[in-house]
Design a protein around this motif. Structure first.
Motif, PDB file in Angstrom:
ATOM      1  N   ALA A  63      -9.427  17.785 -10.884  1.00 23.82           N
ATOM      2  CA  ALA A  63      -9.150  16.849 -12.019  1.00 23.82           C
ATOM      3  C   ALA A  63      -7.711  16.295 -11.622  1.00 23.82           C
ATOM      4  CB  ALA A  63      -8.724  17.754 -13.239  1.00 23.82           C
ATOM      5  N   VAL A  64      -6.725  17.242 -11.028  1.00 23.45           N
ATOM      6  CA  VAL A  64      -5.509  16.493 -10.452  1.00 23.45           C
ATOM      7  C   VAL A  64      -5.570  15.523  -9.534  1.00 23.45           C
ATOM      8  CG1 VAL A  64      -3.373  17.083  -9.343  1.00 23.45           C
ATOM      9  CG2 VAL A  64      -4.172  18.568 -11.098  1.00 23.45           C
ATOM     10  N   TRP A  65      -6.352  15.774  -8.549  1.00 27.49           N
ATOM     11  CA  TRP A  65      -6.730  14.963  -7.379  1.00 27.49           C
ATOM     12  C   TRP A  65      -7.203  13.380  -8.059  1.00 27.49           C
ATOM     13  CZ3 TRP A  65     -10.343  11.794  -4.947  1.00 27.49           C
ATOM     14  CH2 TRP A  65     -10.068  11.112  -3.901  1.00 27.49           C
ATOM     15  N   LEU A  66      -8.227  13.710  -8.976  1.00 30.58           N
ATOM     16  CA  LEU A  66      -8.729  12.336  -9.596  1.00 30.58           C
ATOM     17  C   LEU A  66      -7.682  11.608 -10.225  1.00 30.58           C
ATOM     18  CD1 LEU A  66     -12.161  13.831 -10.671  1.00 30.58           C
ATOM     19  CD2 LEU A  66     -11.861  12.142  -8.885  1.00 30.58           C
ATOM     20  N   VAL A  67      -6.942  12.363 -11.024  1.00 34.01           N
ATOM     21  CA  VAL A  67      -5.614  11.649 -11.658  1.00 34.01           C
ATOM     22  C   VAL A  67      -4.862  10.966 -10.512  1.00 34.01           C
ATOM     23  CG1 VAL A  67      -3.701  11.682 -13.083  1.00 34.01           C
ATOM     24  CG2 VAL A  67      -5.949  13.099 -13.562  1.00 34.01           C
ATOM     25  N   PHE A  68      -4.763  11.509  -9.659  1.00 34.47           N
ATOM     26  CA  PHE A  68      -3.792  10.650  -8.631  1.00 34.47           C
ATOM     27  C   PHE A  68      -4.363   9.877  -7.921  1.00 34.47           C
ATOM     28  CE2 PHE A  68      -0.824  14.376  -9.079  1.00 34.47           C
ATOM     29  CZ  PHE A  68       0.464  13.981  -8.703  1.00 34.47           C
ATOM     30  N   ALA A  69      -5.864   9.753  -7.606  1.00 33.23           N
ATOM     31  CA  ALA A  69      -6.557   8.916  -7.256  1.00 33.23           C
ATOM     32  C   ALA A  69      -6.737   7.440  -7.823  1.00 33.23           C
ATOM     33  CB  ALA A  69      -7.966   9.285  -6.806  1.00 33.23           C
ATOM     34  N   LEU A  70      -6.886   7.587  -9.190  1.00 31.88           N
ATOM     35  CA  LEU A  70      -6.968   6.537 -10.202  1.00 31.88           C
ATOM     36  C   LEU A  70      -5.612   6.082 -10.320  1.00 31.88           C
ATOM     37  CD1 LEU A  70      -8.287   5.201 -12.549  1.00 31.88           C
ATOM     38  CD2 LEU A  70      -7.518   6.775 -14.154  1.00 31.88           C
ATOM     39  N   HIS A  82      -2.492   1.205  -8.984  1.00 28.40           N
ATOM     40  CA  HIS A  82      -1.142   0.477  -8.583  1.00 28.40           C
ATOM     41  C   HIS A  82      -1.730  -0.300  -6.982  1.00 28.40           C
ATOM     42  CE1 HIS A  82       0.663   2.942 -11.535  1.00 28.40           C
ATOM     43  NE2 HIS A  82       1.584   2.158 -11.271  1.00 28.40           N
ATOM     44  N   SER A  83      -2.838  -0.320  -6.775  1.00 27.73           N
ATOM     45  CA  SER A  83      -2.950  -0.966  -5.495  1.00 27.73           C
ATOM     46  C   SER A  83      -3.151  -2.513  -5.658  1.00 27.73           C
ATOM     47  CB  SER A  83      -4.238  -0.271  -4.760  1.00 27.73           C
ATOM     48  OG  SER A  83      -5.182  -0.742  -5.336  1.00 27.73           O
ATOM     49  N   TRP A 127       0.883  -1.006  -0.128  1.00 35.15           N
ATOM     50  CA  TRP A 127       0.110   0.183  -0.012  1.00 35.15           C
ATOM     51  C   TRP A 127       0.926   1.213  -0.036  1.00 35.15           C
ATOM     52  CZ3 TRP A 127      -4.956  -0.204  -1.225  1.00 35.15           C
ATOM     53  CH2 TRP A 127      -5.429  -1.205  -1.220  1.00 35.15           C
ATOM     54  N   TYR A 128       2.202   1.235  -0.116  1.00 38.70           N
ATOM     55  CA  TYR A 128       2.758   2.306  -0.006  1.00 38.70           C
ATOM     56  C   TYR A 128       2.842   3.150  -1.130  1.00 38.70           C
ATOM     57  CZ  TYR A 128       5.972   0.768   3.787  1.00 38.70           C
ATOM     58  OH  TYR A 128       6.503   0.328   5.296  1.00 38.70           O
ATOM     59  N   LEU A 129       2.709   2.551  -2.292  1.00 37.48           N
ATOM     60  CA  LEU A 129       2.530   3.499  -3.336  1.00 37.48           C
ATOM     61  C   LEU A 129       1.283   4.159  -3.627  1.00 37.48           C
ATOM     62  CD1 LEU A 129       4.309   4.519  -5.829  1.00 37.48           C
ATOM     63  CD2 LEU A 129       3.564   2.217  -7.398  1.00 37.48           C
ATOM     64  N   PRO A 130       0.233   3.279  -3.224  1.00 40.14           N
ATOM     65  CA  PRO A 130      -1.058   4.245  -3.388  1.00 40.14           C
ATOM     66  C   PRO A 130      -1.255   5.013  -2.307  1.00 40.14           C
ATOM     67  CG  PRO A 130      -1.325   1.727  -3.497  1.00 40.14           C
ATOM     68  CD  PRO A 130      -0.088   1.837  -3.306  1.00 40.14           C
ATOM     69  N   VAL A 131      -0.636   5.009  -1.220  1.00 40.70           N
ATOM     70  CA  VAL A 131      -0.704   6.068  -0.350  1.00 40.70           C
ATOM     71  C   VAL A 131       0.024   7.487  -0.839  1.00 40.70           C
ATOM     72  CG1 VAL A 131      -0.174   6.641   2.185  1.00 40.70           C
ATOM     73  CG2 VAL A 131      -1.244   4.234   1.685  1.00 40.70           C
ATOM     74  N   LEU A 132       1.173   7.036  -1.397  1.00 43.46           N
ATOM     75  CA  LEU A 132       2.111   8.065  -1.827  1.00 43.46           C
ATOM     76  C   LEU A 132       1.261   8.871  -2.824  1.00 43.46           C
ATOM     77  CD1 LEU A 132       4.881   9.363  -1.714  1.00 43.46           C
ATOM     78  CD2 LEU A 132       5.386   7.814  -3.677  1.00 43.46           C
ATOM     79  N   PHE A 133       0.585   8.283  -3.892  1.00 48.29           N
ATOM     80  CA  PHE A 133      -0.088   8.703  -4.906  1.00 48.29           C
ATOM     81  C   PHE A 133      -0.977   9.636  -4.264  1.00 48.29           C
ATOM     82  CE2 PHE A 133       1.249   5.542  -7.983  1.00 48.29           C
ATOM     83  CZ  PHE A 133       2.018   6.690  -8.977  1.00 48.29           C
ATOM     84  N   THR A 134      -1.813   9.133  -3.385  1.00 52.40           N
ATOM     85  CA  THR A 134      -3.061   9.720  -2.828  1.00 52.40           C
ATOM     86  C   THR A 134      -2.471  10.972  -1.906  1.00 52.40           C
ATOM     87  OG1 THR A 134      -4.242   7.584  -2.452  1.00 52.40           O
ATOM     88  CG2 THR A 134      -5.127   9.473  -1.213  1.00 52.40           C
ATOM     89  N   GLY A 135      -1.416  11.110  -1.147  1.00 51.64           N
ATOM     90  CA  GLY A 135      -0.862  12.044  -0.542  1.00 51.64           C
ATOM     91  C   GLY A 135      -0.348  13.065  -1.396  1.00 51.64           C
ATOM     92  N   CYS A 136       0.509  12.670  -2.272  1.00 47.90           N
ATOM     93  CA  CYS A 136       0.838  13.658  -3.557  1.00 47.90           C
ATOM     94  C   CYS A 136      -0.233  14.415  -4.241  1.00 47.90           C
ATOM     95  CB  CYS A 136       1.886  13.243  -4.307  1.00 47.90           C
ATOM     96  SG  CYS A 136       3.384  12.718  -3.592  1.00 47.90           S
ATOM     97  N   GLY A 137      -1.098  13.760  -4.479  1.00 48.47           N
ATOM     98  CA  GLY A 137      -2.366  14.380  -5.393  1.00 48.47           C
ATOM     99  C   GLY A 137      -3.147  15.411  -4.407  1.00 48.47           C
ATOM    100  N   SER A 138      -3.232  14.874  -3.003  1.00 44.37           N
ATOM    101  CA  SER A 138      -3.853  15.795  -2.269  1.00 44.37           C
ATOM    102  C   SER A 138      -3.170  17.079  -2.044  1.00 44.37           C
ATOM    103  CB  SER A 138      -4.103  14.913  -0.892  1.00 44.37           C
ATOM    104  OG  SER A 138      -4.886  13.943  -1.058  1.00 44.37           O
ATOM    105  N   LEU A 139      -1.854  16.819  -1.972  1.00 47.74           N
ATOM    106  CA  LEU A 139      -1.103  18.021  -1.834  1.00 47.74           C
ATOM    107  C   LEU A 139      -0.997  19.155  -2.944  1.00 47.74           C
ATOM    108  CD1 LEU A 139       0.967  19.495   0.051  1.00 47.74           C
ATOM    109  CD2 LEU A 139       2.732  18.162  -1.117  1.00 47.74           C
ATOM    110  N   VAL A 140      -0.855  18.402  -4.194  1.00 44.84           N
ATOM    111  CA  VAL A 140      -1.066  19.227  -5.369  1.00 44.84           C
ATOM    112  C   VAL A 140      -2.251  19.797  -5.709  1.00 44.84           C
ATOM    113  CG1 VAL A 140      -0.802  19.109  -7.947  1.00 44.84           C
ATOM    114  CG2 VAL A 140       1.031  17.926  -6.524  1.00 44.84           C
TER     115      VAL A 140
END
Length: 141
Positions: A33-40, A45-46, A5-18
Motif C-alpha cells: 500500500a505504501v509503495w502504491l501511494v508513492f508510485a501514484l 508529479h511526472s 524526472w528528479y521528483l518522480p525518481v525520488l518518490f519511487t526510491g523513497c517509496g521502495s525504501l519504506v
C-alpha cells in the motif's frame, strides 16, 4: 530534461525504501500500500500527466495559426498540476511548453516575469498571465 524526472525518481526510491523496511518487518500488505501511494505520487508529479509538450517556437507558430493559448509549465509544479487537472480534457486544446526541456520556453517565461521562471504562465493573444484561474483559461478556449 533530467530534472523533470528528479521528483518522480525520488518518490519511487523513497517509496521502495519504506516498503522494503515494512516488508522485512513482516508487514507485506501495508508495504504494498505504501509503495502504491508513492508510485501514484511519482506519476502525478511526472511529465506523463501533461499533454505532449512542444517547443516554444513551434507553440508560438501554432498559436498564431489556431489562436489557442500557450501554457509554459514544468514538472512538479503544484500550480501547473492544479491547472492541468482542473482543465481536464480541455488541456489537450492548449499548447504546452515544458520550460525544463526547452531553453527558449524558459527564456520566454523569464522575459515576462522579471527574470523569474514563474509557472504556469499562460499566453493568450500575445499577453502573458501568471498562474491564472483554470476557469478563466477554459473560457479562453
Amino acid at each position: 530534461m533530467m530534472r523533470a524526472w528528479y521528483l518522480p525518481v525520488l518518490f519511487t526510491g523513497c517509496g521502495s525504501l519504506v516498503a522494503a523496511v515494512r516488508a522485512v518487518n513482516g508487514s507485506v500488505g501495508p508495504a504494498v500500500a505504501v509503495w502504491l501511494v508513492f508510485a501514484l505520487l511519482a506519476v502525478v508529479h511526472s511529465p506523463l500527466v501533461f499533454p505532449r509538450p512542444v517547443g516554444a517556437v513551434r507553440a508560438r507558430e501554432l498559436g498564431a495559426v489556431d489562436g489557442r493559448p500557450i501554457v509554459y509549465w514544468r514538472a512538479g509544479c503544484k500550480y501547473c498540476l492544479r491547472l492541468r487537472f482542473r482543465l481536464g480534457r480541455d488541456a489537450r486544446r492548449l499548447h504546452w511548453v515544458d520550460i525544463w526541456r526547452d531553453p527558449a520556453g524558459a527564456a520566454a517565461v523569464r522575459a515576462v516575469n522579471g527574470g523569474a521562471e514563474t509557472v504556469p504562465t499562460v499566453v493568450v493573444a500575445g499577453r502573458p498571465y501568471v498562474n491564472p484561474d483554470p476557469r478563466w483559461v477554459r473560457a479562453q478556449l
